[in-house]
Design a protein around this motif. Structure first.
Motif, PDB file in Angstrom:
ATOM      1  N   THR A 153     -13.514  10.209  -7.010  1.00 52.94           N
ATOM      2  CA  THR A 153     -13.250  10.042  -5.574  1.00 52.94           C
ATOM      3  C   THR A 153     -12.214   8.933  -5.379  1.00 52.94           C
ATOM      4  N   PRO A 154     -11.206   9.162  -4.541  1.00 53.92           N
ATOM      5  CA  PRO A 154     -10.246   8.093  -4.270  1.00 53.92           C
ATOM      6  C   PRO A 154     -10.938   6.811  -3.789  1.00 53.92           C
ATOM      7  N   VAL A 155     -10.406   5.683  -4.221  1.00 52.10           N
ATOM      8  CA  VAL A 155     -10.983   4.382  -3.880  1.00 52.10           C
ATOM      9  C   VAL A 155      -9.919   3.554  -3.175  1.00 52.10           C
ATOM     10  N   CYS A 156     -10.275   3.021  -2.002  1.00 49.39           N
ATOM     11  CA  CYS A 156      -9.387   2.097  -1.298  1.00 49.39           C
ATOM     12  C   CYS A 156      -9.910   0.692  -1.582  1.00 49.39           C
ATOM     13  N   LEU A 157      -9.170  -0.025  -2.400  1.00 54.72           N
ATOM     14  CA  LEU A 157      -9.604  -1.363  -2.847  1.00 54.72           C
ATOM     15  C   LEU A 157      -8.944  -2.418  -1.986  1.00 54.72           C
ATOM     16  N   LYS A 158      -9.750  -3.068  -1.155  1.00 53.24           N
ATOM     17  CA  LYS A 158      -9.184  -4.112  -0.301  1.00 53.24           C
ATOM     18  C   LYS A 158      -8.971  -5.397  -1.095  1.00 53.24           C
ATOM     19  N   ARG A 159      -7.999  -6.163  -0.649  1.00 50.75           N
ATOM     20  CA  ARG A 159      -7.712  -7.433  -1.316  1.00 50.75           C
ATOM     21  C   ARG A 159      -8.801  -8.446  -0.984  1.00 50.75           C
ATOM     22  N   GLU A 178     -12.168   2.935 -16.119  1.00 47.39           N
ATOM     23  CA  GLU A 178     -13.329   3.830 -16.257  1.00 47.39           C
ATOM     24  C   GLU A 178     -12.924   5.294 -16.132  1.00 47.39           C
ATOM     25  N   GLY A 179     -11.660   5.541 -15.780  1.00 48.23           N
ATOM     26  CA  GLY A 179     -11.200   6.932 -15.760  1.00 48.23           C
ATOM     27  C   GLY A 179     -10.870   7.481 -14.387  1.00 48.23           C
ATOM     28  N   ASN A 180     -10.971   6.648 -13.343  1.00 51.87           N
ATOM     29  CA  ASN A 180     -10.593   7.121 -12.002  1.00 51.87           C
ATOM     30  C   ASN A 180      -9.178   6.623 -11.681  1.00 51.87           C
ATOM     31  N   PRO A 181      -8.196   7.538 -11.640  1.00 55.54           N
ATOM     32  CA  PRO A 181      -6.816   7.099 -11.409  1.00 55.54           C
ATOM     33  C   PRO A 181      -6.477   6.943  -9.924  1.00 55.54           C
ATOM     34  N   ASN A 182      -7.428   7.342  -9.050  1.00 57.77           N
ATOM     35  CA  ASN A 182      -7.123   7.457  -7.613  1.00 57.77           C
ATOM     36  C   ASN A 182      -7.411   6.164  -6.849  1.00 57.77           C
ATOM     37  N   VAL A 183      -6.608   5.164  -7.111  1.00 61.49           N
ATOM     38  CA  VAL A 183      -6.825   3.860  -6.482  1.00 61.49           C
ATOM     39  C   VAL A 183      -5.703   3.580  -5.486  1.00 61.49           C
ATOM     40  N   ILE A 184      -6.119   3.163  -4.283  1.00 58.56           N
ATOM     41  CA  ILE A 184      -5.186   2.761  -3.221  1.00 58.56           C
ATOM     42  C   ILE A 184      -5.461   1.285  -2.947  1.00 58.56           C
ATOM     43  N   LEU A 185      -4.428   0.469  -2.887  1.00 57.91           N
ATOM     44  CA  LEU A 185      -4.621  -0.954  -2.585  1.00 57.91           C
ATOM     45  C   LEU A 185      -4.461  -1.167  -1.084  1.00 57.91           C
ATOM     46  N   CYS A 186      -5.313  -2.012  -0.504  1.00 52.34           N
ATOM     47  CA  CYS A 186      -5.212  -2.283   0.938  1.00 52.34           C
ATOM     48  C   CYS A 186      -5.123  -3.783   1.205  1.00 52.34           C
ATOM     49  N   GLU A 187      -3.952  -4.203   1.696  1.00 49.77           N
ATOM     50  CA  GLU A 187      -3.761  -5.600   2.119  1.00 49.77           C
ATOM     51  C   GLU A 187      -4.437  -5.782   3.474  1.00 49.77           C
ATOM     52  N   ALA A 204       4.373  -9.679   2.641  1.00 50.43           N
ATOM     53  CA  ALA A 204       5.226  -9.745   1.441  1.00 50.43           C
ATOM     54  C   ALA A 204       4.518  -9.136   0.237  1.00 50.43           C
ATOM     55  N   ALA A 205       3.192  -9.068   0.315  1.00 47.49           N
ATOM     56  CA  ALA A 205       2.450  -8.452  -0.800  1.00 47.49           C
ATOM     57  C   ALA A 205       2.849  -6.990  -0.988  1.00 47.49           C
ATOM     58  N   VAL A 206       3.267  -6.338   0.099  1.00 51.59           N
ATOM     59  CA  VAL A 206       3.576  -4.897  -0.008  1.00 51.59           C
ATOM     60  C   VAL A 206       4.784  -4.680  -0.924  1.00 51.59           C
ATOM     61  N   PRO A 207       5.955  -5.266  -0.608  1.00 49.86           N
ATOM     62  CA  PRO A 207       7.076  -5.054  -1.545  1.00 49.86           C
ATOM     63  C   PRO A 207       6.821  -5.688  -2.912  1.00 49.86           C
ATOM     64  N   ALA A 208       6.058  -6.767  -2.944  1.00 49.57           N
ATOM     65  CA  ALA A 208       5.740  -7.375  -4.255  1.00 49.57           C
ATOM     66  C   ALA A 208       4.948  -6.387  -5.104  1.00 49.57           C
ATOM     67  N   LEU A 209       3.936  -5.770  -4.497  1.00 49.05           N
ATOM     68  CA  LEU A 209       3.113  -4.808  -5.258  1.00 49.05           C
ATOM     69  C   LEU A 209       3.939  -3.604  -5.702  1.00 49.05           C
ATOM     70  N   LYS A 210       4.917  -3.252  -4.885  1.00 48.94           N
ATOM     71  CA  LYS A 210       5.747  -2.095  -5.254  1.00 48.94           C
ATOM     72  C   LYS A 210       6.517  -2.356  -6.552  1.00 48.94           C
ATOM     73  N   THR A 211       6.787  -3.630  -6.838  1.00 47.40           N
ATOM     74  CA  THR A 211       7.447  -3.929  -8.114  1.00 47.40           C
ATOM     75  C   THR A 211       6.425  -4.082  -9.245  1.00 47.40           C
ATOM     76  N   LEU A 212       5.185  -4.473  -8.899  1.00 46.89           N
ATOM     77  CA  LEU A 212       4.193  -4.766  -9.940  1.00 46.89           C
ATOM     78  C   LEU A 212       3.393  -3.553 -10.374  1.00 46.89           C
ATOM     79  N   THR A 213       3.195  -2.585  -9.455  1.00 53.99           N
ATOM     80  CA  THR A 213       2.281  -1.479  -9.743  1.00 53.99           C
ATOM     81  C   THR A 213       2.807  -0.144  -9.215  1.00 53.99           C
ATOM     82  N   HIS A 214       2.283   0.916  -9.783  1.00 55.51           N
ATOM     83  CA  HIS A 214       2.618   2.282  -9.329  1.00 55.51           C
ATOM     84  C   HIS A 214       1.633   2.779  -8.277  1.00 55.51           C
ATOM     85  N   LEU A 215       0.622   1.971  -7.944  1.00 56.34           N
ATOM     86  CA  LEU A 215      -0.436   2.443  -7.035  1.00 56.34           C
ATOM     87  C   LEU A 215       0.033   2.420  -5.577  1.00 56.34           C
ATOM     88  N   PRO A 216      -0.504   3.318  -4.740  1.00 54.78           N
ATOM     89  CA  PRO A 216      -0.186   3.273  -3.308  1.00 54.78           C
ATOM     90  C   PRO A 216      -0.710   1.983  -2.661  1.00 54.78           C
TER      91      PRO A 216
END
Ligand code: PEP
Ligand code: MN
Length: 289
Positions: A153-159, A178-187, A204-216
């Motif tokens: 199940t997709p997971v929205c992980l808040k900061r 653990e094998g779940n690739p469906n992670v969304i980060l939420c600032e 600023a975390a948004v463009p920073a994360l875009k350089t650090l990770t492939h996650l939405p």
């Protein structure tokens, strides 16, 4: 395999190796999370998730669901199990709320995002939730992260409200590993000395994360500001800096909400917000999902 075998020494943190699966370098293409017929991630239309902070009643939730659907939201939010700083605060209606969300989904077709706090409830909540929300207070509940990581199940992980970007990505790593690739980060804002806003939203975390990770990456302007009057402007800013989606609290009567009244916009407020958001999403050639 002995768990110690893949322990990453602290010294690697500055090189991005503390989150080998979440790192941008780990994957050539951005992760696109699919929820029903909606896609969330880089290059996709902006996804608007909206609904009440908490499910308070059938009528309140259905009224809100119909309104946000008509105005262009594509995911319905609503808390059933609420993290409350005070043990005397509203804790959510639990299973009754999940049943109300199921009814709202059946009527509107909107998929559901709702919070899970207790690892023992993950399996049950997965029967209702299309996206599992991990709240700021749970970002480092490692047993919970592992448990949602064992689902697909997709997971929205808040900061976490005091978490650095690296700590946040390491929390995402627990889920991915653990094998779940469906992670969304939420600032959703962090704690600073400023008290005018409920939290200090780190755009600023948004463009920073875009350089650090492939996650939405999505943004929650409601917890982020604590003030309904600021929500629309922050939504525009979030989309302008590259957010893949928004998580917005909408309540038909914010003045009598059981939780987070001051930050919830009314359906009319949400209509105005959406009207102002469209030109920004269009200017970025993304549109709104
Ligand atoms: C919420 O979305 O209502 C919520 C409790 O969020 P957070 O965990 O970011 O405080
Ligand atoms: Mn809330």
């Amino acid at each position: 395999m002995p768990r110690g075998a893949d322990v990453v020494p602290d010294v690697d943190i500055n090189h991005g190796l503390a989150y080998p699966l979440a790192a941008r370098s780990a994957k050539p293409s951005p992760t696109i999370v699919t929820v029903g017929n909606i896609t969330i991630g880089e290059g996709c239309p902006v996804v608007v998730m909206a609904g009440p902070c908490s499910v308070e009643s059938r009528e309140q939730t259905l009224t809100t669901a119909r309104a946000v659907k008509a105005l262009g939201a594509t995911v319905l939010r609503g808390g059933a199990y609420k993290p409350s700083t005070s043990p005397y605060g509203f804790q959510g209606l639990g299973i009754e709320a999940l049943e109300i969300l199921a009814e709202a989904k059946a009527e509107t077709g909107l998929p559901i995002i709702t919070e899970v706090m207790d690892p023992r409830l993950v399996e049950m909540i997965c029967r209702y939730a299309d996206i599992l929300q991990i709240g700021t207070r749970s970002m480092q509940n490692f047993d919970l992260l592992r448990e949602v990581g064992r689902t697909q199940t997709p997971v929205c992980l808040k900061r976490g409200m005091s978490a650095s970007l690296v700590e946040w990505l390491q929390a995402a790593e627990y889920i991915l590993r653990e094998g779940n690739p469906n992670v969304i980060l939420c600032e959703r804002g962090i704690r600073t000395f400023e008290t005018y806003t409920r939290n200090t939203l780190d755009l600023a975390a948004v463009p920073a994360l875009k350089t650090l990770t492939h996650l939405p990456v999505i943004v929650d302007p409601s917890q982020g500001t604590g003030r309904s009057a600021l929500v629309a402007a922050v939504c525009r800013g979030a989309v302008a800096v590259g957010a893949d989606g928004l998580l917005i609290e909408v309540h038909p009567h914010p003045e009598s909400a059981l939780k987070d009244g001051p930050q919830q916009v009314t359906p009319d407020g949400f209509a105005a917000l959406m009207a102002e958001l469209h030109p920004v999403a269009d200017a970025l050639k993304r549109g709104i999902a």
